[in-house]
Design an enzyme around this catalytic site. Structure first.
Site, PDB file in Angstrom:
ATOM      1  N   SER A   1     -12.031   6.762   4.220  1.00 46.17           N
ATOM      2  CA  SER A   1     -11.080   7.437   3.328  1.00 46.17           C
ATOM      3  C   SER A   1     -11.797   8.077   2.152  1.00 46.17           C
ATOM      4  O   SER A   1     -12.861   7.627   1.720  1.00 46.17           O
ATOM      5  CB  SER A   1     -10.043   6.445   2.810  1.00 46.17           C
TER       6      SER A   1
ATOM      7  N   TYR B   1     -13.284   6.129  10.851  1.00 46.40           N
ATOM      8  CA  TYR B   1     -12.421   6.551   9.742  1.00 46.40           C
ATOM      9  C   TYR B   1     -13.053   6.107   8.426  1.00 46.40           C
ATOM     10  O   TYR B   1     -13.450   4.949   8.285  1.00 46.40           O
ATOM     11  CB  TYR B   1     -11.037   5.910   9.883  1.00 46.40           C
TER      12      TYR B   1
ATOM     13  N   HIS C   1       0.784  -1.239   0.000  1.00 44.42           N
ATOM     14  CA  HIS C   1       0.000   0.000   0.000  1.00 44.42           C
ATOM     15  C   HIS C   1       0.817   1.291   0.000  1.00 44.42           C
ATOM     16  O   HIS C   1       0.295   2.361  -0.304  1.00 44.42           O
ATOM     17  CB  HIS C   1      -0.922  -0.005   1.221  1.00 44.42           C
TER      18      HIS C   1
END
Length: 515
Positions: A482, A480, A370
């Site tokens: 993204s 969270y 990643h």
């Protein structure tokens, strides 16, 4: 412009990106695409990611904390934030330094180096912490494992050729595709690159940053003390194939850049799965699941032998990794998730930028490291590979000739390395056992119904998470989500904080009604 670019940041995860119209080559073409607009045509004029105002950032921070803190905790935090953000404070000084640094590095984004550091300085294992996995839909043809794998290798090489020779269609987000995603849009190739983004912006079409695409192939993450390193090897023309824990090199690109004939690729893969050697007692790939400092130390031991060093260069320089698994993947989403996320560390090389994984029954997926990039580049590759291999597959005609076994990488392993592999195996298996995967498929309605009803499917899912968590724990969870900032030069991702006072009130209302 500021209003529209902020919309791109806010709704980044939900964007549906269209590519510029262009021609797809036939299956025997060197290129997968022959775009009329060069791949990097818009790159030079992409807008730069703006630095948010410090005071506004602090207020957003407080709003995100309000639903998850007690009154006492929030009051204490509020005082600290006020102290941090006032003139001549530490926050003010750091913000000034960031602005100065940004003004001295206009070729990139202010966040880029920090983003790389976040990944590359993390000393934890990249497995289960960073590497994502994605599963392809089943090919309607239900091809064999080797048929699907050979087609994917050939198509990946053609995708890479299009990218390298600037013939891959640029990624463009069209706010109104019915108006702008048309053949006339190709006329923008005549606009100078220094101004092309603005010309596209005038028709509500937003080109996305494509610099990450360069790391899709021939790239790897190298473990180092303190901070790992991303390295690329442009000349690599082979694929690293892993089967039963053993590694093999299969040629995939001819000297003229054309993909190796698919029948030859298929025959090489067949020779690999027919190799009578038993499963590796010490699969080297387990080491890529180690904590990074441990792997750095063991890699140094590994390359102390010259032959090992040369073979590891072949691993690092490969176009990508192809994992041919002996196991079949069940239709159960749980099995697919575990296979393509970790597979308990076996038959994988997690440091490689890209791993294509194909199970014995032809179920395929991707696992990618990643630090080098995010979903935009990988999903483009993923979708193009699936589309081409299912709609225009190359027909494999296996040769009756015996083909020599591709080069197998037989590393010389010291007792220290063997012990390290065993420790890594036990560690990854224990960590995988600590992760529970469960799925629920809800059939009463889906995204089509929600959109017709005027709701965002993403918003409904996020709210469902909030309500479920509140019912279980009677508090709001720090959350969270993204969103992509690929609309900006060298953009990565940003964080959305879906938990709010309003979602907390909604959760309480649902809980009250259910009680």
């Amino acid at each position: 412009l500021n209003k529209t670019t902020s919309q791109l940041m806010r709704h980044g995860r939900m964007l549906t990106v269209s590519s510029v119209l262009g021609n797809h080559g036939d299956a025997n073409d060197k290129y997968l695409e022959r775009s009329k607009i060069p791949t990097m045509h818009f790159q030079a004029s992409l807008p730069r990611l703006p630095i948010p105002d410090l005071e506004a950032t602090c207020q957003r921070y407080l709003r995100a904390l309000r639903p998850v803190l007690s009154d006492e905790e929030y009051e204490r935090t509020e005082k600290e934030v006020a102290r941090f953000s006032k003139p001549q404070s530490d926050g003010w000084e750091l913000n000034q330094r960031l602005i100065l640094q940004d003004s001295n590095n206009k070729h990139t984004s202010f966040i880029a180096d920090y983003w790389y550091d976040m990944y590359l300085k993390d000393r934890r294992s990249i497995v289960l912490n960073h590497n994502p996995g994605i599963v392809f839909k089943q090919d309607p043809r239900t091809p064999s494992q080797l048929d699907r794998a050979a087609n994917m290798i050939k198509t990946a090489v053609r995708f890479r050729n299009s990218l390298l020779d600037n013939k891959l269609k640029p990624e463009v987000y069209h706010l109104d595709p019915l108006k702008s995603d048309k053949p006339w849009y190709n006329l923008l190739r005549f606009v100078p690159s220094s101004f092309s983004w603005y010309a596209s912006y005038m028709v509500n079409a937003f080109p996305l940053d494509m610099v990450q695409y360069k790391k899709l192939f021939n790239s790897t993450r190298i473990p180092r003390p303190v901070r790992d390193e991303l390295v690329s090897y442009p000349s690599g023309s082979h694929v690293l194939v892993i089967h039963k824990g053993h590694m093999y090199c299969v040629d995939a690109v001819q000297p003229n850049g054309m993909p190796v004939d698919i029948n030859d690729i298929h025959t090489s893969l067949e020779a690999i799965i027919s190799d009578p050697i038993p499963p590796s007692p010490h699969p080297l790939g387990y080491l890529t699941s180690c904590k990074r400092d441990d792997w750095s130390r063991l890699r140094k031991e590994l390359i102390s032998d010259d032959d090992n060093s040369s073979m590891l260069d072949l691993v690092d320089s490969a176009l990508f990794v192809l994992c041919l698994d002996e196991k079949e993947v069940a239709e159960d989403p749980k099995d697919a998730t575990e296979t393509f996320i970790h597979n308990r560390g076996f038959n994988r090389w997690f440091d490689k930028s890209l791993q294509l994984i194909v199970s014995r029954n032809g179920i395929a997926g991707v696992n990618f490291e990643h630090s080098w990039g995010d979903g935009v580049a990988v999903l483009r590759f993923f979708n193009e590979i699936y589309k081409e291999t299912t709609q225009k597959p190359s027909i494999v005609t296996p040769s009756t000739d015996t083909r020599p076994l591709p080069k197998r990488l037989d590393f010389k392993l010291s007792d220290e390395l063997k012990a390290g592999i065993e420790i890594a195996r036990k560690d990854i298996e224990e960590r995988c056992d600590s992760v529970s995967v469960s799925t629920l498929q809800y059939h009463s309605f889906g995204k089509t119904f929600l959109k017709k009803s005027g709701f965002s499917p993403d918003a409904i899912m996020q709210l469902a998470f909030q309500i479920a968590y509140y019912r279980q724990y009677k508090c709001a969870p720090p959350t969270y989500e993204s969103c992509s900032t690929a609309g900006f030069k060298h953009g990565r991702t940003e964080t959305i904080r879906p938990a709010s006072i309003e979602t907390l009130q909604c959760s309480k209302a649902f809980e009250k009604d259910s009680g």
